[in-house]
Design an enzyme around this catalytic site. Structure first.
Site, PDB file in Angstrom:
ATOM      1  N   TYR A  92      13.677 -26.059   0.368  1.00 46.57           N
ATOM      2  CA  TYR A  92      14.941 -25.896   1.096  1.00 46.57           C
ATOM      3  C   TYR A  92      16.120 -26.647   0.455  1.00 46.57           C
ATOM      4  O   TYR A  92      17.233 -26.638   0.980  1.00 46.57           O
ATOM      5  CB  TYR A  92      14.763 -26.294   2.565  1.00 46.57           C
TER       6      TYR A  92
ATOM      7  N   ASP B 171       0.776 -38.457  -1.654  1.00 49.15           N
ATOM      8  CA  ASP B 171       0.504 -37.175  -1.007  1.00 49.15           C
ATOM      9  C   ASP B 171       0.319 -37.421   0.492  1.00 49.15           C
ATOM     10  O   ASP B 171      -0.582 -38.168   0.891  1.00 49.15           O
ATOM     11  CB  ASP B 171      -0.776 -36.610  -1.632  1.00 49.15           C
ATOM     12  N   ILE B 172       1.132 -36.800   1.309  1.00 51.70           N
ATOM     13  CA  ILE B 172       1.086 -37.072   2.757  1.00 51.70           C
ATOM     14  C   ILE B 172      -0.254 -36.665   3.364  1.00 51.70           C
ATOM     15  O   ILE B 172      -0.675 -37.240   4.365  1.00 51.70           O
ATOM     16  CB  ILE B 172       2.278 -36.398   3.482  1.00 51.70           C
TER      17      ILE B 172
ATOM     18  N   VAL C 229       4.591 -29.215   1.242  1.00 55.34           N
ATOM     19  CA  VAL C 229       3.844 -30.001   2.215  1.00 55.34           C
ATOM     20  C   VAL C 229       3.003 -29.082   3.105  1.00 55.34           C
ATOM     21  O   VAL C 229       1.832 -29.366   3.401  1.00 55.34           O
ATOM     22  CB  VAL C 229       4.820 -30.826   3.095  1.00 55.34           C
ATOM     23  N   ASP C 230       3.607 -28.010   3.537  1.00 59.08           N
ATOM     24  CA  ASP C 230       2.961 -27.049   4.444  1.00 59.08           C
ATOM     25  C   ASP C 230       1.647 -26.536   3.836  1.00 59.08           C
ATOM     26  O   ASP C 230       0.582 -26.583   4.479  1.00 59.08           O
ATOM     27  CB  ASP C 230       3.948 -25.897   4.653  1.00 59.08           C
TER      28      ASP C 230
ATOM     29  N   SER D 115      13.016 -30.822   4.185  1.00 51.84           N
ATOM     30  CA  SER D 115      14.066 -29.956   3.595  1.00 51.84           C
ATOM     31  C   SER D 115      14.396 -30.244   2.130  1.00 51.84           C
ATOM     32  O   SER D 115      15.243 -29.549   1.557  1.00 51.84           O
ATOM     33  CB  SER D 115      15.388 -29.992   4.402  1.00 51.84           C
ATOM     34  N   THR D 116      13.768 -31.246   1.523  1.00 49.79           N
ATOM     35  CA  THR D 116      14.173 -31.614   0.154  1.00 49.79           C
ATOM     36  C   THR D 116      13.401 -30.872  -0.938  1.00 49.79           C
ATOM     37  O   THR D 116      13.598 -31.137  -2.126  1.00 49.79           O
ATOM     38  CB  THR D 116      14.014 -33.128  -0.101  1.00 49.79           C
ATOM     39  N   GLY D 117      12.524 -29.952  -0.554  1.00 53.06           N
ATOM     40  CA  GLY D 117      11.755 -29.198  -1.539  1.00 53.06           C
ATOM     41  C   GLY D 117      12.338 -27.808  -1.707  1.00 53.06           C
ATOM     42  O   GLY D 117      13.457 -27.649  -2.197  1.00 53.06           O
TER      43      GLY D 117
ATOM     44  N   ASN E 226       7.767 -23.931   8.018  1.00 56.84           N
ATOM     45  CA  ASN E 226       8.825 -22.924   8.160  1.00 56.84           C
ATOM     46  C   ASN E 226       8.649 -22.273   9.515  1.00 56.84           C
ATOM     47  O   ASN E 226       7.631 -22.478  10.177  1.00 56.84           O
ATOM     48  CB  ASN E 226       8.821 -21.923   7.004  1.00 56.84           C
TER      49      ASN E 226
HETATM   50  P1  ADP Z   1      11.027 -27.940   2.673  1.00 52.82           P
HETATM   51  O1  ADP Z   1      10.688 -26.466   2.739  1.00 52.82           O
HETATM   52  O2  ADP Z   1      11.348 -28.537   4.032  1.00 52.82           O
HETATM   53  O3  ADP Z   1      12.041 -28.246   1.627  1.00 52.82           O
HETATM   54  P2  ADP Z   1       8.788 -28.816   0.968  1.00 52.82           P
HETATM   55  O4  ADP Z   1       7.376 -28.981   1.408  1.00 52.82           O
HETATM   56  O5  ADP Z   1       9.099 -27.739  -0.019  1.00 52.82           O
HETATM   57  O6  ADP Z   1       9.631 -28.664   2.332  1.00 52.82           O
HETATM   58  O7  ADP Z   1       9.309 -30.197   0.370  1.00 52.82           O
HETATM   59  C1  ADP Z   1       9.654 -31.325   1.130  1.00 52.82           C
HETATM   60  C2  ADP Z   1       9.455 -32.576   0.281  1.00 52.82           C
HETATM   61  O8  ADP Z   1       8.066 -32.902   0.263  1.00 52.82           O
HETATM   62  C3  ADP Z   1       9.855 -32.448  -1.196  1.00 52.82           C
HETATM   63  O9  ADP Z   1      10.530 -33.636  -1.571  1.00 52.82           O
HETATM   64  C4  ADP Z   1       8.540 -32.302  -1.919  1.00 52.82           C
HETATM   65  O10 ADP Z   1       8.600 -32.858  -3.233  1.00 52.82           O
HETATM   66  C5  ADP Z   1       7.636 -33.141  -1.066  1.00 52.82           C
HETATM   67  N1  ADP Z   1       6.200 -32.821  -1.097  1.00 52.82           N
HETATM   68  C6  ADP Z   1       5.571 -31.709  -1.545  1.00 52.82           C
HETATM   69  N2  ADP Z   1       4.245 -31.808  -1.374  1.00 52.82           N
HETATM   70  C7  ADP Z   1       4.009 -33.024  -0.798  1.00 52.82           C
HETATM   71  C8  ADP Z   1       2.841 -33.747  -0.380  1.00 52.82           C
HETATM   72  N3  ADP Z   1       1.629 -33.221  -0.505  1.00 52.82           N
HETATM   73  N4  ADP Z   1       3.015 -34.972   0.171  1.00 52.82           N
HETATM   74  C9  ADP Z   1       4.245 -35.514   0.334  1.00 52.82           C
HETATM   75  N5  ADP Z   1       5.374 -34.897  -0.033  1.00 52.82           N
HETATM   76  C10 ADP Z   1       5.261 -33.669  -0.601  1.00 52.82           C
END
Ligand code: ADP
Length: 169
Positions: free
Chosen positions: A126, A10-11, A33-34, A122-124, A24
């Site tokens: 998006y 988890d970042i 992540v946001d 962008s891998t979530g 976004n």
């Molecule tokens: P985007 O809208 O740019 O696609 P997301 O946040 O939906 O961004 O996802 C980006 C990536 O981060 C995805 O691979 C998702 O699985 C991953 N992700 C989601 N939550 C976390 C977290 N808490 N820490 C690290 N990576 C995360």
């Protein structure tokens, strides 16, 4: 020389000078992540994002750009917000995804950040395919002229970690 490191997790649990948010363009929060960054970082981050909307970014932060705020209660000095492109099968938006990494590192340099943690932008929501996103992320960081000493990719799950690991081997 920038060293690339990889972590699965988890970042928002990372300790780094700057943590990059896959934001976004509204800068007012979202999922993934946001959402996690605003939840754990507390209201100070959103307050600065609102100020940015009221001042420099009335129409929001354009795709491919990056801007910094406080990191609130995160173990970091700054959050660098960047807006990834939505994946498109019909239009090549790779330059915009590369721009996220380049611009985030440019902002990091302005701040004097030496360690920067990135999610796989962008891998979530998006929907960018992980293999291609990892290629763009690693190539762009390797080509960047930056004083950042460590770029740490923080991948949420094992599958994403493995994709990045194959890239940097
Ligand atoms: P985007 O809208 O740019 O696609 P997301 O946040 O939906 O961004 O996802 C980006 C990536 O981060 C995805 O691979 C998702 O699985 C991953 N992700 C989601 N939550 C976390 C977290 N808490 N820490 C690290 N990576 C995360």
């Amino acid at each position: 020389m920038t060293t690339i490191t990889l972590v699965q997790g988890d970042i928002t649990r990372q300790s780094a000078d700057a943590i990059v948010n896959a934001a976004n363009s509204s800068l007012l929060g979202g999922g993934g992540v946001d959402g996690a960054i605003h939840r754990r970082g507390g209201p100070a981050i959103l307050a600065e994002c609102r100020d940015l909307r009221a001042s420099h970014y009335g129409k929001g932060l354009p795709t491919g750009q990056a801007v910094a705020t406080t990191a609130g209660e995160l173990e970091a000095s700054w959050v660098i917000h960047t807006v990834g492109p939505v994946w498109s099968a019909t239009e090549d938006r790779a330059h915009l995804l590369a721009s996220c990494y380049r611009e985030a590192l440019r902002v990091a340099d302005e701040l004097g950040a030496r360690t920067v943690a990135f999610p796989a932008v962008s891998t979530g929501v998006y929907r960018w395919p992980m293999e291609d996103a990892a290629r763009i992320a690693v190539e762009t960081v390797r080509a960047a002229e930056t004083a950042v000493e460590e770029v740490r990719f923080v991948l949420f799950d094992e599958a994403a970690y493995e994709v990045f690991a194959r890239r940097i081997r």
